[in-house]
Design a protein around this motif. Structure first.
Motif, PDB file in Angstrom:
ATOM      1  N   ALA A 108     -24.463 -11.779 108.352  1.00 51.11           N
ATOM      2  CA  ALA A 108     -23.769 -10.528 108.059  1.00 51.11           C
ATOM      3  C   ALA A 108     -22.278 -10.724 107.819  1.00 51.11           C
ATOM      4  O   ALA A 108     -21.591  -9.783 107.390  1.00 51.11           O
ATOM      5  CB  ALA A 108     -23.978  -9.534 109.192  1.00 51.11           C
ATOM      6  N   LEU A 109     -21.752 -11.928 108.070  1.00 55.69           N
ATOM      7  CA  LEU A 109     -20.340 -12.211 107.824  1.00 55.69           C
ATOM      8  C   LEU A 109     -20.076 -12.644 106.386  1.00 55.69           C
ATOM      9  O   LEU A 109     -18.933 -12.940 106.035  1.00 55.69           O
ATOM     10  CB  LEU A 109     -19.855 -13.305 108.788  1.00 55.69           C
ATOM     11  CG  LEU A 109     -19.932 -12.964 110.282  1.00 55.69           C
ATOM     12  CD1 LEU A 109     -19.513 -14.158 111.118  1.00 55.69           C
ATOM     13  CD2 LEU A 109     -19.071 -11.744 110.609  1.00 55.69           C
ATOM     14  N   ALA A 110     -21.102 -12.690 105.571  1.00 55.88           N
ATOM     15  CA  ALA A 110     -20.966 -13.110 104.177  1.00 55.88           C
ATOM     16  C   ALA A 110     -20.160 -12.088 103.376  1.00 55.88           C
ATOM     17  O   ALA A 110     -19.874 -10.979 103.842  1.00 55.88           O
ATOM     18  CB  ALA A 110     -22.341 -13.303 103.551  1.00 55.88           C
ATOM     19  N   ASP A 111     -19.797 -12.476 102.149  1.00 56.48           N
ATOM     20  CA  ASP A 111     -19.035 -11.567 101.285  1.00 56.48           C
ATOM     21  C   ASP A 111     -19.832 -10.325 100.924  1.00 56.48           C
ATOM     22  O   ASP A 111     -19.279  -9.234 100.772  1.00 56.48           O
ATOM     23  CB  ASP A 111     -18.639 -12.292  99.987  1.00 56.48           C
ATOM     24  CG  ASP A 111     -17.810 -13.541 100.248  1.00 56.48           C
ATOM     25  OD1 ASP A 111     -16.911 -13.491 101.103  1.00 56.48           O
ATOM     26  OD2 ASP A 111     -18.076 -14.566  99.591  1.00 56.48           O
ATOM     27  N   LEU A 112     -21.121 -10.498 100.742  1.00 59.32           N
ATOM     28  CA  LEU A 112     -22.031  -9.405 100.391  1.00 59.32           C
ATOM     29  C   LEU A 112     -23.317  -9.617 101.173  1.00 59.32           C
ATOM     30  O   LEU A 112     -23.765 -10.754 101.331  1.00 59.32           O
ATOM     31  CB  LEU A 112     -22.291  -9.390  98.888  1.00 59.32           C
ATOM     32  CG  LEU A 112     -23.244  -8.317  98.342  1.00 59.32           C
ATOM     33  CD1 LEU A 112     -22.797  -7.863  96.944  1.00 59.32           C
ATOM     34  CD2 LEU A 112     -24.683  -8.820  98.264  1.00 59.32           C
ATOM     35  N   VAL A 113     -23.896  -8.536 101.671  1.00 58.19           N
ATOM     36  CA  VAL A 113     -25.075  -8.615 102.538  1.00 58.19           C
ATOM     37  C   VAL A 113     -26.231  -7.843 101.909  1.00 58.19           C
ATOM     38  O   VAL A 113     -26.040  -6.740 101.378  1.00 58.19           O
ATOM     39  CB  VAL A 113     -24.760  -8.056 103.945  1.00 58.19           C
ATOM     40  CG1 VAL A 113     -26.021  -8.002 104.805  1.00 58.19           C
ATOM     41  CG2 VAL A 113     -23.687  -8.901 104.627  1.00 58.19           C
ATOM     42  N   VAL A 114     -27.411  -8.433 101.964  1.00 61.35           N
ATOM     43  CA  VAL A 114     -28.631  -7.783 101.470  1.00 61.35           C
ATOM     44  C   VAL A 114     -29.499  -7.419 102.670  1.00 61.35           C
ATOM     45  O   VAL A 114     -29.913  -8.302 103.434  1.00 61.35           O
ATOM     46  CB  VAL A 114     -29.416  -8.705 100.521  1.00 61.35           C
ATOM     47  CG1 VAL A 114     -30.713  -8.018 100.071  1.00 61.35           C
ATOM     48  CG2 VAL A 114     -28.574  -9.094  99.316  1.00 61.35           C
ATOM     49  N   LEU A 115     -29.761  -6.147 102.858  1.00 58.86           N
ATOM     50  CA  LEU A 115     -30.627  -5.672 103.934  1.00 58.86           C
ATOM     51  C   LEU A 115     -32.030  -5.518 103.381  1.00 58.86           C
ATOM     52  O   LEU A 115     -32.289  -4.636 102.551  1.00 58.86           O
ATOM     53  CB  LEU A 115     -30.116  -4.339 104.479  1.00 58.86           C
ATOM     54  CG  LEU A 115     -30.958  -3.674 105.570  1.00 58.86           C
ATOM     55  CD1 LEU A 115     -31.038  -4.554 106.817  1.00 58.86           C
ATOM     56  CD2 LEU A 115     -30.396  -2.298 105.915  1.00 58.86           C
ATOM     57  N   ALA A 116     -32.933  -6.374 103.829  1.00 62.56           N
ATOM     58  CA  ALA A 116     -34.292  -6.379 103.266  1.00 62.56           C
ATOM     59  C   ALA A 116     -35.295  -6.686 104.368  1.00 62.56           C
ATOM     60  O   ALA A 116     -35.975  -7.707 104.358  1.00 62.56           O
ATOM     61  CB  ALA A 116     -34.403  -7.401 102.134  1.00 62.56           C
ATOM     62  N   VAL A 117     -35.380  -5.770 105.333  1.00 58.14           N
ATOM     63  CA  VAL A 117     -36.337  -5.905 106.432  1.00 58.14           C
ATOM     64  C   VAL A 117     -37.233  -4.677 106.445  1.00 58.14           C
ATOM     65  O   VAL A 117     -36.968  -3.684 105.767  1.00 58.14           O
ATOM     66  CB  VAL A 117     -35.621  -6.044 107.793  1.00 58.14           C
ATOM     67  CG1 VAL A 117     -34.786  -7.314 107.838  1.00 58.14           C
ATOM     68  CG2 VAL A 117     -34.769  -4.818 108.104  1.00 58.14           C
ATOM     69  N   GLY A 118     -38.302  -4.745 107.227  1.00 64.46           N
ATOM     70  CA  GLY A 118     -39.168  -3.588 107.385  1.00 64.46           C
ATOM     71  C   GLY A 118     -38.421  -2.433 108.030  1.00 64.46           C
ATOM     72  O   GLY A 118     -37.544  -2.641 108.883  1.00 64.46           O
ATOM     73  N   TRP A 119     -38.744  -1.214 107.624  1.00 67.40           N
ATOM     74  CA  TRP A 119     -38.018  -0.047 108.108  1.00 67.40           C
ATOM     75  C   TRP A 119     -37.963   0.062 109.630  1.00 67.40           C
ATOM     76  O   TRP A 119     -36.889   0.350 110.190  1.00 67.40           O
ATOM     77  CB  TRP A 119     -38.611   1.218 107.498  1.00 67.40           C
ATOM     78  CG  TRP A 119     -37.836   2.443 107.834  1.00 67.40           C
ATOM     79  CD1 TRP A 119     -38.140   3.400 108.742  1.00 67.40           C
ATOM     80  CD2 TRP A 119     -36.584   2.833 107.252  1.00 67.40           C
ATOM     81  NE1 TRP A 119     -37.173   4.365 108.776  1.00 67.40           N
ATOM     82  CE2 TRP A 119     -36.206   4.042 107.878  1.00 67.40           C
ATOM     83  CE3 TRP A 119     -35.754   2.277 106.277  1.00 67.40           C
ATOM     84  CZ2 TRP A 119     -35.026   4.709 107.546  1.00 67.40           C
ATOM     85  CZ3 TRP A 119     -34.574   2.944 105.941  1.00 67.40           C
ATOM     86  CH2 TRP A 119     -34.223   4.137 106.588  1.00 67.40           C
ATOM     87  N   PRO A 120     -39.035  -0.176 110.366  1.00 71.60           N
ATOM     88  CA  PRO A 120     -38.949  -0.056 111.827  1.00 71.60           C
ATOM     89  C   PRO A 120     -37.960  -1.033 112.458  1.00 71.60           C
ATOM     90  O   PRO A 120     -37.491  -0.801 113.582  1.00 71.60           O
ATOM     91  CB  PRO A 120     -40.387  -0.361 112.283  1.00 71.60           C
ATOM     92  CG  PRO A 120     -41.234   0.001 111.114  1.00 71.60           C
ATOM     93  CD  PRO A 120     -40.429  -0.419 109.916  1.00 71.60           C
ATOM     94  N   GLN A 121     -37.620  -2.126 111.759  1.00 75.72           N
ATOM     95  CA  GLN A 121     -36.699  -3.111 112.308  1.00 75.72           C
ATOM     96  C   GLN A 121     -35.229  -2.766 112.062  1.00 75.72           C
ATOM     97  O   GLN A 121     -34.337  -3.390 112.642  1.00 75.72           O
ATOM     98  CB  GLN A 121     -36.976  -4.493 111.696  1.00 75.72           C
ATOM     99  CG  GLN A 121     -38.193  -5.205 112.246  1.00 75.72           C
ATOM    100  CD  GLN A 121     -39.487  -4.569 111.778  1.00 75.72           C
ATOM    101  OE1 GLN A 121     -39.705  -4.424 110.579  1.00 75.72           O
ATOM    102  NE2 GLN A 121     -40.346  -4.178 112.712  1.00 75.72           N
ATOM    103  N   VAL A 122     -34.960  -1.789 111.210  1.00 74.51           N
ATOM    104  CA  VAL A 122     -33.576  -1.518 110.799  1.00 74.51           C
ATOM    105  C   VAL A 122     -32.676  -1.131 111.978  1.00 74.51           C
ATOM    106  O   VAL A 122     -31.597  -1.722 112.139  1.00 74.51           O
ATOM    107  CB  VAL A 122     -33.535  -0.445 109.688  1.00 74.51           C
ATOM    108  CG1 VAL A 122     -32.102   0.010 109.424  1.00 74.51           C
ATOM    109  CG2 VAL A 122     -34.148  -0.993 108.410  1.00 74.51           C
ATOM    110  N   PRO A 123     -33.034  -0.155 112.837  1.00 73.09           N
ATOM    111  CA  PRO A 123     -32.102   0.238 113.907  1.00 73.09           C
ATOM    112  C   PRO A 123     -31.776  -0.912 114.866  1.00 73.09           C
ATOM    113  O   PRO A 123     -30.606  -1.117 115.211  1.00 73.09           O
ATOM    114  CB  PRO A 123     -32.846   1.373 114.630  1.00 73.09           C
ATOM    115  CG  PRO A 123     -33.796   1.906 113.614  1.00 73.09           C
ATOM    116  CD  PRO A 123     -34.241   0.714 112.817  1.00 73.09           C
TER     117      PRO A 123
END
Length: 251
Positions: A108-123
């Motif tokens: 998450a410290l990268a210049d740009l972050v891609v969030l691509a996980v299953g919805w229940p895992q997001v919170p």
């Protein structure tokens, strides 16, 4: 998106964003009614993205497809998942020298972050991350409380999926993108003889959208800015009229 894929729609000129309702109606006609005429709006060229470090939160088919495009165009990629960096060693080896693996908080410290996980895992994942003030986050999630074949869409009240994600990542500049395409259309070269694969995106920060548009253009996609996370996000999230709509833009 992991579900049966409709035929790829070939796109011809004729519509702009003001006419999207008519375009969507035509695109949704049953098979066999003729060529779909749908024009993506001609936005200003955001320019090509310079070399970046891109972190992925999740390492499934969507994250891998984006990572391969990124590496092919000279970017570094830091992959992460819930099972730890060691589990990603074979994938990192396959991707080559520009790929590494790390815990999510480091990715998450990268210049740009891609969030691509299953919805229940997001919170739970969001709670583990460092502050993301100013970081561009591509939200490639879909709000499945449970996946197909017994799919259930999360009830978020008046919020769109990406508005909810943004609420969990204060300070992040969230751009909804790559969620509306089936994975098998993200991974290959998006440039076809008939045109470029359209990539719908939405966000509240213009500069962040320009960054994502530039990256998508570099990959070969034809980015289409649909507006804010509320208005545009609603069009491309699950249940929206552009979710799963695959189109080509003729240049």
């Amino acid at each position: 998106m992991a579900r049966n894929t409709p035929d790829l729609l070939e796109v011809a000129a004729g519509y702009d964003l003001a006419d999207f309702e008519a375009a969507i109606e035509q695109a949704r006609r049953p098979a066999g009614t003729g060529t779909v005429l749908l024009t993506t709006p001609q936005a200003a060229d955001p320019g090509q993205a310079g070399p970046m470090k891109i972190g992925t939160l999740g390492a499934g088919t969507i994250a891998q497809a984006i990572a391969r495009h990124a590496i092919r165009h000279g970017h570094e990629v830091v992959l992460s998942n819930s099972r730890g960096p060691a589990s990603l060693a074979p994938l990192v080896q396959d991707l080559g020298a520009r790929a590494t693996a790390a815990p999510p908080a480091e990715a998450a410290l990268a210049d740009l972050v891609v969030l691509a996980v299953g919805w229940p895992q997001v919170p739970g994942l969001a709670a583990q991350l460092p502050p993301l003030d100013g970081t561009v986050v591509i939200d490639a999630t879909n709000q499945f409380d449970s996946p197909p074949p017994n799919a259930k869409i999360a009830d978020l009240g008046d919020l769109t999926g990406s508005e909810y994600v943004a609420s969990l990542l204060p300070g992040a500049r969230v751009v909804k993108a790559f969620n509306a395409l089936f994975a098998q259309f993200i991974a290959p070269d998006p440039r076809h003889e008939a045109g470029r694969q359209v990539l719908f995106l939405a966000g509240d920060d213009t500069d962040a959208k320009d960054t994502v548009s530039g990256l998508a253009s570099q990959f070969g996609f034809a980015p289409v800015d649909l507006g804010t996370l509320r208005e545009g996000g609603r069009l491309i999230q699950l249940g929206g009229p552009l979710s799963g709509l695959h189109a080509l833009q003729q240049d």
